[in-house]
Design a protein around this motif. Structure first.
Motif, PDB file in Angstrom:
ATOM      1  N   GLY A 261     -56.799  13.085  13.864  1.00 36.39           N
ATOM      2  CA  GLY A 261     -56.131  12.647  15.210  1.00 36.39           C
ATOM      3  C   GLY A 261     -56.017  13.664  16.105  1.00 36.39           C
ATOM      4  N   LYS A 262     -55.828  13.525  17.415  1.00 39.16           N
ATOM      5  CA  LYS A 262     -55.593  14.430  18.535  1.00 39.16           C
ATOM      6  C   LYS A 262     -54.176  15.284  18.027  1.00 39.16           C
ATOM      7  CE  LYS A 262     -54.346  14.709  23.441  1.00 39.16           C
ATOM      8  NZ  LYS A 262     -55.542  15.768  23.872  1.00 39.16           N
ATOM      9  N   PRO A 263     -54.323  16.445  18.222  1.00 40.24           N
ATOM     10  CA  PRO A 263     -53.463  17.312  17.703  1.00 40.24           C
ATOM     11  C   PRO A 263     -52.289  17.365  18.848  1.00 40.24           C
ATOM     12  CG  PRO A 263     -55.309  18.399  17.237  1.00 40.24           C
ATOM     13  CD  PRO A 263     -55.501  17.245  17.942  1.00 40.24           C
ATOM     14  N   ASP A 264     -51.132  17.605  18.714  1.00 40.08           N
ATOM     15  CA  ASP A 264     -50.046  17.857  19.656  1.00 40.08           C
ATOM     16  C   ASP A 264     -50.434  19.049  20.603  1.00 40.08           C
ATOM     17  OD1 ASP A 264     -47.391  18.808  20.708  1.00 40.08           O
ATOM     18  OD2 ASP A 264     -46.900  16.751  20.238  1.00 40.08           O
ATOM     19  N   ALA A 265     -50.336  18.933  21.900  1.00 40.14           N
ATOM     20  CA  ALA A 265     -50.532  19.831  22.680  1.00 40.14           C
ATOM     21  C   ALA A 265     -49.537  21.180  22.764  1.00 40.14           C
ATOM     22  CB  ALA A 265     -50.199  19.423  24.268  1.00 40.14           C
ATOM     23  N   SER A 266     -48.558  21.033  22.028  1.00 42.10           N
ATOM     24  CA  SER A 266     -47.825  22.191  21.743  1.00 42.10           C
ATOM     25  C   SER A 266     -48.285  23.122  20.731  1.00 42.10           C
ATOM     26  CB  SER A 266     -46.205  21.773  21.248  1.00 42.10           C
ATOM     27  OG  SER A 266     -46.697  21.105  19.791  1.00 42.10           O
ATOM     28  N   ALA A 267     -49.546  22.731  20.055  1.00 36.76           N
ATOM     29  CA  ALA A 267     -50.270  23.366  19.019  1.00 36.76           C
ATOM     30  C   ALA A 267     -51.016  24.625  19.635  1.00 36.76           C
ATOM     31  CB  ALA A 267     -51.035  22.403  18.295  1.00 36.76           C
ATOM     32  N   PHE A 268     -51.434  24.312  20.993  1.00 36.29           N
ATOM     33  CA  PHE A 268     -52.062  25.398  21.676  1.00 36.29           C
ATOM     34  C   PHE A 268     -51.421  26.001  22.635  1.00 36.29           C
ATOM     35  CE2 PHE A 268     -54.542  21.378  20.619  1.00 36.29           C
ATOM     36  CZ  PHE A 268     -55.233  22.021  19.728  1.00 36.29           C
ATOM     37  N   ARG A 269     -49.976  26.006  22.787  1.00 34.48           N
ATOM     38  CA  ARG A 269     -49.225  26.651  23.502  1.00 34.48           C
ATOM     39  C   ARG A 269     -48.638  28.065  22.671  1.00 34.48           C
ATOM     40  NH1 ARG A 269     -46.106  21.834  24.768  1.00 34.48           N
ATOM     41  NH2 ARG A 269     -47.386  20.794  26.151  1.00 34.48           N
ATOM     42  N   PHE A 270     -48.833  29.213  23.016  1.00 35.48           N
ATOM     43  CA  PHE A 270     -48.392  30.286  22.580  1.00 35.48           C
ATOM     44  C   PHE A 270     -47.278  31.087  23.351  1.00 35.48           C
ATOM     45  CE2 PHE A 270     -48.517  34.882  21.169  1.00 35.48           C
ATOM     46  CZ  PHE A 270     -48.371  34.763  20.017  1.00 35.48           C
ATOM     47  N   THR A 271     -46.325  31.590  22.861  1.00 35.15           N
ATOM     48  CA  THR A 271     -45.049  32.297  23.348  1.00 35.15           C
ATOM     49  C   THR A 271     -44.920  33.630  22.799  1.00 35.15           C
ATOM     50  OG1 THR A 271     -43.987  30.419  24.269  1.00 35.15           O
ATOM     51  CG2 THR A 271     -42.699  32.477  24.284  1.00 35.15           C
TER      52      THR A 271
END
Length: 404
Positions: A261-271
């Motif tokens: 399935g489509k991963p949550d967009a938060s998986a590709f945010r990095f802080t």
């Protein structure tokens, strides 16, 4: 495996010398570069899936277009090499302080590791290598990329990446997923290999066909390669390479969990974590990396074809391919024996290396064979190096052929 105890007592200057003469395990890819196809029907097994030929299954792999997925991958590598800690000790450096993606991913060359992966098209990916209480994370989100090493506390940040694909560094990194490994294995095809469907399996909770690849030539150290292919998606879920000598798999890479399935967009945010040092791509550290990269490229020029005759000479074909390289002192293949001051081993180093390999002789002269469970290398006394996923006998025969 743990570093050799005797090596742990070696003075550091000698360790650096030995590392300089070491042949990288990455050349194992030479043996998997040429395979052929022999159609076969799927055997019965559990789960019960429709029969499929090897040709159809390979075509299904090639047509697979699952650009969205997330999951956990277990990587186990047993080449008979020291652990990365031992390799770091050979160079006199602390491997925990390694900062480049290549250095971090080379940790996968030994032991068991857990990877967490996520992808949403060519411009959004995440890879995390978990190693004990540490982690190394690579994240790409559009034209922006981050690399974080929890041990050093450093974050490397870049912007302005090309759209629609990986940049040069990402493209050059070692394959770390079953799909990448299978793609390299199937990239070049000839008649030296049997490829069949060896039944079915359940991998990461999904039905899969087993594609079995075996050499049809004698002399290879590779016994078989088995690729578990998702029956619905055509995506390789597991890659297992077993040496011809038997025992545990030399390379075993497989999903333990996978979701298409489509991963949550938060998986590709990095802080960046609090307190981490952030190094921008155009900062001083980037200049140092470019300098190091330039030195590496210069050092590899002698291994390129057409460089004044000092490029690699390919001997044999298929699974018994052997590559002849320029010697460690920079002398081209077939050059006269290197003398002191031209890259020759320092006093005492030859005796140390004798304890790590087997001395052999033939029409090529004499030299030492250094072995792993998969790749063997012959270093001749006159500065030539022969490398392949072949037996010692096949390696010596290749060197004799080259000497004629």
């Amino acid at each position: 495996m743990a570093p050799n105890d005797s090596d742990a007592q070696t003075p550091r200057p000698l360790r650096r010398t030995v590392a300089r003469y070491a042949v990288p395990a990455a050349v194992a890819g030479v043996a998997a570069a040429t395979i052929g196809l022999v159609p076969a029907l799927a055997a019965s097994g559990d789960p019960d899936l429709p029969e499929i030929t090897a040709q159809e299954l390979v075509e299904r792999i090639a047509a697979a277009d699952a650009q969205r997925l997330s999951g956990t991958v277990k990587v186990t590598t047993d080449l008979g090499l020291p652990s990365i800690a031992g390799l770091g000790d050979l160079t006199g450096e602390d491997p925990a302080a390694a900062k480049s993606a290549d250095e971090q991913l080379m940790r996968l060359a030994s032991g068991t590791h857990t990877l967490r992966v996520a992808a949403d098209g060519p411009d959004r990916q995440r890879l995390t290598v978990l190693d004990g209480d540490g982690e190394y994370t690579l994240v790409r989100d559009g034209d922006e990329a981050w690399a974080y090493d929890s041990r050093s506390g450093e974050v490397h940040h870049e912007k302005g990446l090309d759209a629609g694909g990986a940049d040069g560094r990402e493209a050059a990194r070692p394959p770390v997923t079953p799909k990448e490994l299978a793609a390299r294995m199937l990239a070049a095809v000839d008649g030296t290999t049997s490829v069949t469907v060896g039944g079915t399996a359940r991998v990461a909770g999904r039905d899969a066909y087993q594609l079995v690849v075996k050499p049809e030539q004698s002399g290879s150290t590779i016994g078989s390669v088995k690729v578990a292919v998702d029956a619905e998606k055509g995506v390789p879920l597991k890659f297992t390479l077993t040496p011809s000598g038997g025992g545990a798999a030399a390379v075993d890479v497989g999903f333990t969990e996978v979701d298409f399935g489509k991963p949550d967009a938060s998986a590709f945010r990095f802080t960046p974590p609090e307190g981490a040092e952030v190094v921008e791509g155009n900062g001083p550290a980037a200049g140092a990396r470019e300098k190091d990269g330039g030195a590496l490229r210069k050092g590899l020029e002698g291994l390129e074809p057409g460089k004044g005759g000092s490029g690699p000479n390919v001997i044999g074909e298929g699974w018994t391919t052997v590559v002849e390289l320029a010697g460690p002192g920079g002398a081209p293949a077939g050059a006269p024996e290197a003398g002191a001051g031209s890259g020759a081993l320092p006093e005492g180093a030859a005796e140390f290396l004798d304890g790590l390999g087997t001395r052999v002789g033939g029409e090529f002269g004499s030299g030492m064979v250094f072995k792993t469970r998969l790749v063997n290398a012959l270093m001749t006394d006159d500065g030539r190096v022969y490398v392949g996923a072949v037996t010692q006998q096949a390696l010596v025969a290749a060197a004799n052929d080259a000497a004629k």
